[in-house]
Design a protein around this motif. Structure first.
Motif, PDB file in Angstrom:
ATOM      1  N   THR A 171      -1.967  14.727 -10.371  1.00  0.00           N
ATOM      2  CA  THR A 171      -2.011  12.934 -10.076  1.00  0.00           C
ATOM      3  C   THR A 171      -2.086  12.609  -8.449  1.00  0.00           C
ATOM      4  O   THR A 171      -2.673  13.560  -7.797  1.00  0.00           O
ATOM      5  CB  THR A 171      -0.629  11.901 -10.799  1.00  0.00           C
ATOM      6  N   GLU A 172      -2.854  11.442  -8.624  1.00  0.00           N
ATOM      7  CA  GLU A 172      -2.905  11.017  -6.877  1.00  0.00           C
ATOM      8  C   GLU A 172      -1.647  11.211  -5.998  1.00  0.00           C
ATOM      9  O   GLU A 172      -1.420  10.862  -5.473  1.00  0.00           O
ATOM     10  CB  GLU A 172      -3.594   9.663  -7.456  1.00  0.00           C
ATOM     11  N   ILE A 173      -0.464  11.171  -6.460  1.00  0.00           N
ATOM     12  CA  ILE A 173       0.436  10.841  -5.748  1.00  0.00           C
ATOM     13  C   ILE A 173       0.413  12.945  -4.929  1.00  0.00           C
ATOM     14  O   ILE A 173       1.466  13.085  -4.037  1.00  0.00           O
ATOM     15  CB  ILE A 173       1.849  10.411  -6.843  1.00  0.00           C
ATOM     16  N   GLY A 174       0.954  13.418  -5.588  1.00  0.00           N
ATOM     17  CA  GLY A 174       1.105  14.861  -5.162  1.00  0.00           C
ATOM     18  C   GLY A 174      -0.264  15.165  -3.979  1.00  0.00           C
ATOM     19  O   GLY A 174       0.646  15.266  -3.207  1.00  0.00           O
ATOM     20  N   PRO A 175      -1.048  15.422  -4.013  1.00  0.00           N
ATOM     21  CA  PRO A 175      -2.000  15.292  -2.447  1.00  0.00           C
ATOM     22  C   PRO A 175      -1.152  13.670  -1.655  1.00  0.00           C
ATOM     23  O   PRO A 175      -1.342  14.540   0.008  1.00  0.00           O
ATOM     24  CB  PRO A 175      -3.740  14.822  -2.687  1.00  0.00           C
ATOM     25  N   LEU A 176      -0.261  12.879  -2.214  1.00  0.00           N
ATOM     26  CA  LEU A 176      -0.320  11.972  -0.837  1.00  0.00           C
ATOM     27  C   LEU A 176       0.737  12.745  -0.627  1.00  0.00           C
ATOM     28  O   LEU A 176       1.523  11.995   0.277  1.00  0.00           O
ATOM     29  CB  LEU A 176      -0.413  10.746  -1.779  1.00  0.00           C
ATOM     30  N   LEU A 177       1.505  13.384  -1.317  1.00  0.00           N
ATOM     31  CA  LEU A 177       2.608  13.159  -0.402  1.00  0.00           C
ATOM     32  C   LEU A 177       3.328  14.519   0.457  1.00  0.00           C
ATOM     33  O   LEU A 177       3.826  14.163   0.701  1.00  0.00           O
ATOM     34  CB  LEU A 177       4.340  13.739  -2.148  1.00  0.00           C
TER      35      LEU A 177
ATOM     36  N   ASP B  32       0.811  -1.372   0.077  1.00  0.00           N
ATOM     37  CA  ASP B  32       0.177   0.005   0.483  1.00  0.00           C
ATOM     38  C   ASP B  32       0.477   1.312   0.189  1.00  0.00           C
ATOM     39  O   ASP B  32       1.957   1.368   0.810  1.00  0.00           O
ATOM     40  CB  ASP B  32      -0.790  -0.317   1.028  1.00  0.00           C
ATOM     41  N   ILE B  33       0.657   2.374  -1.403  1.00  0.00           N
ATOM     42  CA  ILE B  33       1.460   3.286  -0.979  1.00  0.00           C
ATOM     43  C   ILE B  33       1.734   3.818  -0.091  1.00  0.00           C
ATOM     44  O   ILE B  33       2.486   4.988   0.643  1.00  0.00           O
ATOM     45  CB  ILE B  33       1.246   4.273  -2.201  1.00  0.00           C
ATOM     46  N   ARG B  34       0.193   4.021   0.156  1.00  0.00           N
ATOM     47  CA  ARG B  34       0.103   5.283   2.153  1.00  0.00           C
ATOM     48  C   ARG B  34       0.930   4.718   2.667  1.00  0.00           C
ATOM     49  O   ARG B  34       1.553   5.321   4.010  1.00  0.00           O
ATOM     50  CB  ARG B  34      -1.502   5.161   2.658  1.00  0.00           C
TER      51      ARG B  34
ATOM     52  N   LEU C  19       6.142  20.327  -9.264  1.00  0.00           N
ATOM     53  CA  LEU C  19       5.274  20.446  -8.658  1.00  0.00           C
ATOM     54  C   LEU C  19       3.950  20.630  -8.710  1.00  0.00           C
ATOM     55  O   LEU C  19       2.565  19.292  -8.347  1.00  0.00           O
ATOM     56  CB  LEU C  19       5.765  20.931  -7.823  1.00  0.00           C
ATOM     57  N   LYS C  20       3.396  20.844 -10.011  1.00  0.00           N
ATOM     58  CA  LYS C  20       1.939  21.406 -10.420  1.00  0.00           C
ATOM     59  C   LYS C  20       1.970  19.762 -11.208  1.00  0.00           C
ATOM     60  O   LYS C  20       0.493  19.108 -11.065  1.00  0.00           O
ATOM     61  CB  LYS C  20       2.207  22.514 -11.217  1.00  0.00           C
TER      62      LYS C  20
END
Length: 61
Positions: free
Chosen positions: A46-52, A10-12, A40-41
């Motif tokens: 993508t879904e990765i930015g908010p997770l980071l 799980d990436i989280r 960063l834009k």
């Protein structure tokens, strides 16, 4: 009994572990400011930015 939640992949879980290993410090992105902003834009699209951002690996600009 097998794991109900496959946290190994799980990436989280991986991002939480990465954040702990970095002692909560943000990652520094090398290069000029315009490259950092553009990267960063792209990540935010993508879904990765908010997770980071959620795990404190990149800052809120």
């Amino acid at each position: 009994m097998p794991e109900v939640f496959a946290s190994t992949y799980d990436i989280r879980s991986l991002l939480a572990a990465t954040s702990r290993l970095r002692d909560g410090e943000e990652m520094s992105l090398p290069g000029p400011e315009f490259v950092r902003t553009r990267l960063l834009k792209k990540l935010d699209d993508t879904e990765i930015g908010p997770l980071l951002r959620e795990f404190g690996l990149i800052g809120e600009d």
